[in-house]
Enzyme design. Sequence first.
Site, PDB file in Angstrom:
ATOM      1  N   THR A   1       0.816  -1.221   0.000  1.00  0.00           N
ATOM      2  CA  THR A   1       0.000   0.000   0.000  1.00  0.00           C
ATOM      3  C   THR A   1       0.845   1.263   0.000  1.00  0.00           C
ATOM      4  OG1 THR A   1      -0.052   0.017   2.403  1.00  0.00           O
ATOM      5  CG2 THR A   1      -1.846  -1.126   1.274  1.00  0.00           C
TER       6      THR A   1
ATOM      7  N   CYS B   1      -4.281  -0.486  11.534  1.00  0.00           N
ATOM      8  CA  CYS B   1      -4.327  -1.102  12.860  1.00  0.00           C
ATOM      9  C   CYS B   1      -3.013  -1.788  13.213  1.00  0.00           C
ATOM     10  CB  CYS B   1      -5.459  -2.122  12.924  1.00  0.00           C
ATOM     11  SG  CYS B   1      -7.063  -1.402  12.564  1.00  0.00           S
TER      12      CYS B   1
ATOM     13  N   ASP C   1       3.399  -2.035  11.819  1.00  0.00           N
ATOM     14  CA  ASP C   1       4.756  -2.380  12.266  1.00  0.00           C
ATOM     15  C   ASP C   1       5.439  -1.116  12.796  1.00  0.00           C
ATOM     16  OD1 ASP C   1       4.367  -5.003  11.394  1.00  0.00           O
ATOM     17  OD2 ASP C   1       4.974  -4.491   9.352  1.00  0.00           O
TER      18      ASP C   1
ATOM     19  N   GLU D   1      -3.943  -8.466  16.371  1.00  0.00           N
ATOM     20  CA  GLU D   1      -2.983  -7.753  17.215  1.00  0.00           C
ATOM     21  C   GLU D   1      -3.667  -7.216  18.460  1.00  0.00           C
ATOM     22  OE1 GLU D   1       0.366  -7.381  17.163  1.00  0.00           O
ATOM     23  OE2 GLU D   1       0.329  -8.827  15.524  1.00  0.00           O
TER      24      GLU D   1
HETATM   25  C1  LIG Z   1       1.570  -5.900  13.045  1.00  0.00           C
HETATM   26  S1  LIG Z   1       0.622  -6.370  11.665  1.00  0.00           S
HETATM   27  C2  LIG Z   1      -1.056  -5.872  12.075  1.00  0.00           C
HETATM   28  C3  LIG Z   1      -2.084  -6.685  11.361  1.00  0.00           C
HETATM   29  C4  LIG Z   1      -3.541  -6.312  11.590  1.00  0.00           C
HETATM   30  N1  LIG Z   1      -3.832  -4.967  11.149  1.00  0.00           N
HETATM   31  C5  LIG Z   1      -3.927  -6.492  13.046  1.00  0.00           C
HETATM   32  O1  LIG Z   1      -4.131  -5.460  13.698  1.00  0.00           O
HETATM   33  O2  LIG Z   1      -4.025  -7.610  13.511  1.00  0.00           O
HETATM   34  C6  LIG Z   1       1.049  -5.238  10.380  1.00  0.00           C
HETATM   35  C7  LIG Z   1       0.756  -5.799   9.025  1.00  0.00           C
HETATM   36  O3  LIG Z   1       0.986  -4.819   8.016  1.00  0.00           O
HETATM   37  C8  LIG Z   1       1.535  -5.470   6.898  1.00  0.00           C
HETATM   38  N2  LIG Z   1       2.243  -4.466   6.079  1.00  0.00           N
HETATM   39  C9  LIG Z   1       3.390  -3.831   6.388  1.00  0.00           C
HETATM   40  N3  LIG Z   1       3.739  -3.005   5.397  1.00  0.00           N
HETATM   41  C10 LIG Z   1       2.794  -3.098   4.444  1.00  0.00           C
HETATM   42  C11 LIG Z   1       2.624  -2.499   3.177  1.00  0.00           C
HETATM   43  N4  LIG Z   1       3.507  -1.620   2.711  1.00  0.00           N
HETATM   44  N5  LIG Z   1       1.543  -2.829   2.447  1.00  0.00           N
HETATM   45  C12 LIG Z   1       0.641  -3.735   2.921  1.00  0.00           C
HETATM   46  N6  LIG Z   1       0.771  -4.340   4.109  1.00  0.00           N
HETATM   47  C13 LIG Z   1       1.831  -4.033   4.872  1.00  0.00           C
HETATM   48  C14 LIG Z   1       2.438  -6.517   7.500  1.00  0.00           C
HETATM   49  O4  LIG Z   1       2.745  -7.555   6.594  1.00  0.00           O
HETATM   50  C15 LIG Z   1       1.622  -6.976   8.687  1.00  0.00           C
HETATM   51  O5  LIG Z   1       0.812  -8.063   8.374  1.00  0.00           O
END
Ligand SMILES: C[S@@+](CC[C@H](N)C(=O)[O-])C[C@H]1O[C@@H](n2cnc3c(N)ncnc32)[C@H](O)[C@@H]1O
Lengths: 526, 287
Positions: free
Chosen positions: B164, B183, B186, B263
């Site tokens: 994204t 949400c 990272d 999370e």
């Molecule tokens: C810590 S997880 C949180 C997942 C979910 N939103 C939750 O709250 O359970 C962050 C997610 O963002 C995704 N992510 C990180 N950078 C991204 C990007 N540039 N485009 C799409 N997804 C991304 C990661 O692969 C990861 O699955």
Amino acid sequence: MAVPYHLLKACGGMVFAAQGTDIHSFNSNLEYVSTWKYPVKPTETTDISTENPAEVPTGATPDVSAPSTPEGPPAKRRRTETGTDNTPEPTATTTTTTTEVPVKKGRFHRSPVQAANEKPFINCLISSRDGRHLILTTGSDKTIWVLEHDGQGNLKQLSQRPMPKRPCSITLTGDGNTILSADKFGDVYALPLIPTSDPNPNPAAAADSGSSTPKPILSRSATPSAAAAAAAPAAGGFKPQANEFTVHTRRNLRALENQKLSMEQSKQLLKEAKTNESEKPSFEHTLLLGHVSMLTAITVGQSVSPQTGIPREYIITADRDEHIRVSRGVPQAHVIENFCLGHEDFVKALSVLPGSPSLLVSGGGDDDILVWDWLKGTLVSRAEVLKHVKEIAAEAEKVAVSRVFGYQTEGGETKVVIIVERVPALFSYTLNPSTNTLEHSGTVPLPAIPLDVQVLQDNKLLVAVDTSSGDYVSTLVVVSTAAEDGSTVQTTPAPNLPAGEVKYGAEELQKLLYTTETLRKLSDFD
Amino acid sequence: MAPVKKPTVKKDKKQKREEYRAAMREEGVSSLPRKKFYRQRAHANPFSDHQLVYPPQPDQMDWSTLYPDYIAKDSQEIRAEGGSSDSEAAIPKRLTQDVEVADIGCGFGGLLVALAPVMPQTLVLGLEIRVSVTQFVEDRIKVLRHQNAETGGYRNVSVLRANTMKFLPNFFRKSQLSKIFICFPDPHFKARKHKQRIVSTTLNSEYAYVLKPGGIAYTITDVPDLHEWMVQHFEAHPAFERISEEEQDADPCVEIMRTATEEGKKVERNKGQKHVALFRRLEDPDW
Ligand SMILES: C[S@@+](CC[C@H](N)C(=O)[O-])C[C@H]1O[C@@H](n2cnc3c(N)ncnc32)[C@H](O)[C@@H]1O
């Protein structure tokens, strides 16, 4: 290895040509006038005291020579080794001493002055419309240089400003006062053409000496001015902050300092803040916008605002991920008006057509060049490139368009000349104004591979060609555009110039000259 | 070259995982997928190329496979002339409505699944960069749709693999979205990696571009620093204003965001804090 002219700029009746680290000037008869030389030996300074945070003095111990600023304690100026400094004396308006970021030795310090084992090489060259200033960038040290032109071909260095990341393309705003620099990490910065006398030209140093409080969360670029944010109303309409992205103010740093942090975090962040500060320039530079992709081209377009009917400027940026973005000009560069989407490979070159300023032509890794109504974000037409390349190089399967040069002929036609990387020809197109299509009007075969092109008087094109292969010696070629059928290519022997100080190996030179095809992604789906 | 020992145990695991995932792809699977077969290392660099599939521009996005129940009746897929693979002239089938809600970095899809019955009239899309995590969500939605065939539930949510940070404008037109969820992103603690954060002043311009005026960007995190960072960067952006706590507490999406995300649940178990901040997309000023 003989370095060919690789960048050209014709302005104010003169021609400027970049050759490695030098800029040569020629008069309208292409007679050599003079040369500006990159100060090859970088100013190297080892500043041990700032390496270990524990050793940073908490109270300022001002250097006698340090200029005192109206606010706060004098900036601690880092010592420069005099004698190794080849830089010409700065003029009164520049702050060369404070803009030079010293080399720090240390594991975490990426040197802002010289990338390891990479030689300096001029990678962008533009001029102000009146021809009074040349602006160039050098890759290895990420520096923007502004030179003053006396109108006779003599150049004087006004400023040198090392940027946080390597500039890939630069342009000037319509009023000619602001440089827009698009970098390798996707950010666009605005810098005044003539550096202002910033009351606090070295915030990093000032903050160093001002307090022992750790400086948290100093993002490499994207930190907004927390001060501006705090000053803005918490709720309610538009916050008119012309410089909300400004990253140079001391208030900014101060506001960030006020954040509460746990002890552990402080330690970690202090370490990182140090690393970051070494990357943070000390002159005025404002982050305008950013892509998460390497930027490849930046230009500006002028149009009457569809909303208010006021003539406005827009910033057009292109990236390696096929995007062309249209943002409003300063001070609303945070507003994206549109994207011009349709490229299926990298975009490398942009040209807003003189004479048809609502049209933008873009080229890169696709088989075609594309014509856009850039303000609407709509594709107007396409013109084939690969097909015409195949006419002279049958084995070609793809193209990498490295230059798109739009100009108006003296007869009032709008033309576009393109260079396809490593193809020894110019491809010329003429705009059909009733359909807004580009019609291929000729392919001009050249005796060697073209690197850059400019238009001269009498509808003549000046082309810089690669002589490094050795079998062709003249590095400047004049093409009469009346001869699009390829009948006459007049060559102009280049004057015998002193060889540049920086020497490049054959392979190294190839890498520096041919950068376009490298933008293509390895995992193409075709 | 010395002979390489075969990591037999690992290979077995990998094989199992592949077999499991292949089985999940079969039609009519009725048990929900299990996460352990879809794990992938936590971080993907948003700067690298990956092998991503994305449309050159939003009009060329084929939504019909993601929301098959919303295909416009009169809609026909227009193939490129001469049946060539050239996508240029191809126009995919149209939907009766556009996606209006995006979950950026949706992870294992907890939010999507919880939002589906709450906004049944709205198309919701999760975007996730990690391949196997995306596949998990795909399989999860497939099973849920199957299990809820009678009520037609979960037909309004779907997932897509995407970076994204680079390609949002390839999927969404200007002002297309009314809500964006970010949400538990990272945190990227190291300053050097801050450019990889999914919220920044410059990226916020892209969120503003895809959001319609009045639309809302929702953020939640358990990392105080990151919360601070997101608030600063959104507040510093002229296109956004922070939404008051009262309004925030009254928004039903906030509770879902706190409790339904994977999370969010993890943080709950570890008794961590959850910091929420909402931002309204303002009208652009005159120009
Ligand atoms: C810590 S997880 C949180 C997942 C979910 N939103 C939750 O709250 O359970 C962050 C997610 O963002 C995704 N992510 C990180 N950078 C991204 C990007 N540039 N485009 C799409 N997804 C991304 C990661 O692969 C990861 O699955």
